[in-house]
Design a protein around this motif. Structure first.
Motif, PDB file in Angstrom:
ATOM      1  N   ARG B 173     -16.161  27.062  49.489  1.00 32.41           N
ATOM      2  CA  ARG B 173     -16.765  28.147  48.733  1.00 32.41           C
ATOM      3  C   ARG B 173     -17.404  27.090  46.843  1.00 32.41           C
ATOM      4  O   ARG B 173     -17.735  28.029  46.604  1.00 32.41           O
ATOM      5  N   GLN B 174     -16.654  25.629  47.400  1.00 30.64           N
ATOM      6  CA  GLN B 174     -17.354  24.940  46.399  1.00 30.64           C
ATOM      7  C   GLN B 174     -19.043  25.180  46.244  1.00 30.64           C
ATOM      8  O   GLN B 174     -19.726  24.996  46.670  1.00 30.64           O
ATOM      9  N   GLY B 175     -19.818  26.261  45.086  1.00 30.90           N
ATOM     10  CA  GLY B 175     -20.933  25.998  44.589  1.00 30.90           C
ATOM     11  C   GLY B 175     -21.573  27.144  45.503  1.00 30.90           C
ATOM     12  O   GLY B 175     -22.934  27.597  44.924  1.00 30.90           O
ATOM     13  N   ARG B 176     -20.752  27.769  45.790  1.00 28.82           N
ATOM     14  CA  ARG B 176     -21.818  29.415  46.335  1.00 28.82           C
ATOM     15  C   ARG B 176     -20.482  30.270  46.025  1.00 28.82           C
ATOM     16  O   ARG B 176     -20.416  31.045  46.902  1.00 28.82           O
ATOM     17  N   GLN B 177     -19.509  30.907  44.746  1.00 28.60           N
ATOM     18  CA  GLN B 177     -18.394  31.860  44.382  1.00 28.60           C
ATOM     19  C   GLN B 177     -19.441  32.734  43.427  1.00 28.60           C
ATOM     20  O   GLN B 177     -19.006  31.690  41.971  1.00 28.60           O
ATOM     21  N   PRO B 178     -20.253  33.394  43.866  1.00 31.19           N
ATOM     22  CA  PRO B 178     -21.001  33.928  42.556  1.00 31.19           C
ATOM     23  C   PRO B 178     -19.755  34.643  41.106  1.00 31.19           C
ATOM     24  O   PRO B 178     -18.802  35.077  42.021  1.00 31.19           O
ATOM     25  N   LEU B 180     -17.290  33.364  40.411  1.00 31.92           N
ATOM     26  CA  LEU B 180     -15.634  33.093  39.937  1.00 31.92           C
ATOM     27  C   LEU B 180     -15.875  31.496  40.005  1.00 31.92           C
ATOM     28  O   LEU B 180     -15.103  30.896  39.072  1.00 31.92           O
ATOM     29  N   GLN B 181     -17.454  31.081  39.882  1.00 33.99           N
ATOM     30  CA  GLN B 181     -17.565  29.495  38.986  1.00 33.99           C
ATOM     31  C   GLN B 181     -18.398  29.516  37.521  1.00 33.99           C
ATOM     32  O   GLN B 181     -19.558  28.704  38.034  1.00 33.99           O
ATOM     33  N   GLY B 182     -17.995  30.043  36.491  1.00 38.12           N
ATOM     34  CA  GLY B 182     -19.002  30.382  35.567  1.00 38.12           C
ATOM     35  C   GLY B 182     -19.448  28.756  34.863  1.00 38.12           C
ATOM     36  O   GLY B 182     -19.996  28.470  36.159  1.00 38.12           O
ATOM     37  N   SER B 183     -19.332  28.380  34.343  1.00 38.83           N
ATOM     38  CA  SER B 183     -19.601  27.535  34.207  1.00 38.83           C
ATOM     39  C   SER B 183     -19.672  25.715  34.544  1.00 38.83           C
ATOM     40  O   SER B 183     -20.108  24.819  34.231  1.00 38.83           O
ATOM     41  N   MET B 184     -18.294  25.962  35.345  1.00 42.28           N
ATOM     42  CA  MET B 184     -17.518  24.410  36.125  1.00 42.28           C
ATOM     43  C   MET B 184     -18.753  24.623  36.711  1.00 42.28           C
ATOM     44  O   MET B 184     -19.072  25.041  37.895  1.00 42.28           O
ATOM     45  N   THR B 186     -18.711  23.051  40.491  1.00 43.70           N
ATOM     46  CA  THR B 186     -17.561  22.496  41.995  1.00 43.70           C
ATOM     47  C   THR B 186     -18.163  21.321  42.034  1.00 43.70           C
ATOM     48  O   THR B 186     -17.605  21.220  43.427  1.00 43.70           O
TER      49      THR B 186
END
Lengths: 224, 224
Positions: B173-178, B180-184, B186
């Motif tokens: 999921r890294q890089g593609r979970q809108p 879920l991954q605010g500014s970090m 992944t």
DNA sequence: GTCTATAAAGGGATAGAC
DNA sequence: GTCTATCCCTTTATAGAC
């Protein structure tokens, strides 16, 4: 029969859970449902609209129950203090195990389908998000944040991310990971939740280790 | 050009990572690769064979590096004692971050693709399993078991299952979970691994609470 | 090795009888 | 509401020229 609509929903649920949206043809689904191919367009007007309907009817009650349980947790917690982490995680997980025991439903299939939702292309989630999934996510993020005030925002983001990944993965993969699930019954969702809550809480609470001596830049050294 | 084969492999990798096997048509892939449609069958003879090739060339080196790191951990551990959990987890995770920095490769895409492998229909994994994935899984299961001797076999099974789910989910999921991954970031796999190791270790070590009773450490009202 | 053209099958959607 | 028949598009795969 209006029962055809119901059979279609169940069949689609099963197919989507096993093979995903793109992997499930309408011909597959109608064969499983013992319905006519044209019935899909009659009842739902398109494959994509049926997908939304299939998801929404399961996720809707789930989000309601989560919201209710979370309100309970908040009501029971001392004002101003951190929320109890175990209870917040239970409010996140138990509804999955509890909402789907109406006649004939398979909690294992439903949770697998929901877990899969997040592997699908984003456009398939937009409508579901709009109908409350996003908001529920934010609500739970806030509750978890209140249960874990000791972490920096950045550390919390990672932990939240891993928590959701573990949860979705455990739901999506239960019952279908050969070699991974020897004798245990991952389709017993109550049991899964009972074990998953402590796993998540342990991972969430674990502090980050102090940064060690600078790492070797990229990969060659093996001085461990 | 023999370089066409390479472009196809990279393009396929990208497509499979984003949309899965069924969601990626050969037309999509050849368009991305700027290659002719017929080139796929010339170089790989079928879509499924290309899939195996795409997976295998990434997973092969990964499994080798894992095996090597695990051997190091074993060599450094006191004989007879439990293996150090953090080191075992690092041996499971770090290779993902380290093996894919050869020119032009994107570790984010590759790890996303590998994470996705486990959401695909089982028949797409059989060949990969046969070529070493299964065996590597068993090897790591054994090492984790030696690092966590205090648990019953049943409890360990659950923990191992959750561990794999969190790991695969975090990669997939890294890089593609809108949302879920605010500014970090992944897609910084090194950073992801650095945060994931303590999360997994915390979850793996966390003891199961006593069954159906208030937690012993805290006399708290239980509402079930 | 690469291309065009096309075969053969399967996909979603729809018209119209019943 | 349900069914048959069909449209039209996309898919994988292949044949054969270059």
């Amino acid at each position: 029969m209006a029962a055809t609509r119901e059979r279609l929903l169940r069949a689609a649920e099963l197919c989507f859970a096993e093979r995903g949206y793109e992997g499930s043809s309408l011909r597959d689904i109608t064969r499983v449902a013992k319905a006519n191919l044209a019935a899909v367009n009659y009842h739902f007007s398109s494959k994509q609209d049926m997908w939304v309907e299939v998801m929404q009817r399961r996720i809707g009650p789930l989000l309601l129950e989560r919201h209710r349980m979370l309100a309970e947790v908040r009501a029971a917690a001392p004002r101003g203090g951190p929320l109890p982490l175990e209870k917040v995680c239970e409010a996140l997980l138990l509804p999955v195990a509890r909402v789907y025991y109406a006649g004939g439903d398979s909690p294992a299939v439903i949770s697998r389908m929901i877990g899969r939702l997040f592997s699908e292309p984003n456009f398939l989630r937009q409508e579901i998000d709009r109908r409350g999934l996003s908001q529920s996510g934010r609500e739970f993020r806030a509750a978890l944040r209140e249960a874990l005030p000791e972490f920096s925002e950045k550390e919390f983001k990672w932990k939240f991310y891993f928590c959701i990944c573990a949860l979705l993965g455990a739901l999506a993969r239960q019952g279908r990971q050969p070699g991974l699930q020897g004798s245990m019954d991952t389709s017993d969702i109550e049991e899964l939740v009972r074990h998953l809550v402590p796993f998540l809480c342990g991972g969430l609470r674990e502090p980050m280790p102090a940064k060690r001596a600078p790492r070797p830049t990229r990969g060659k050294k093996s001085s461990k």
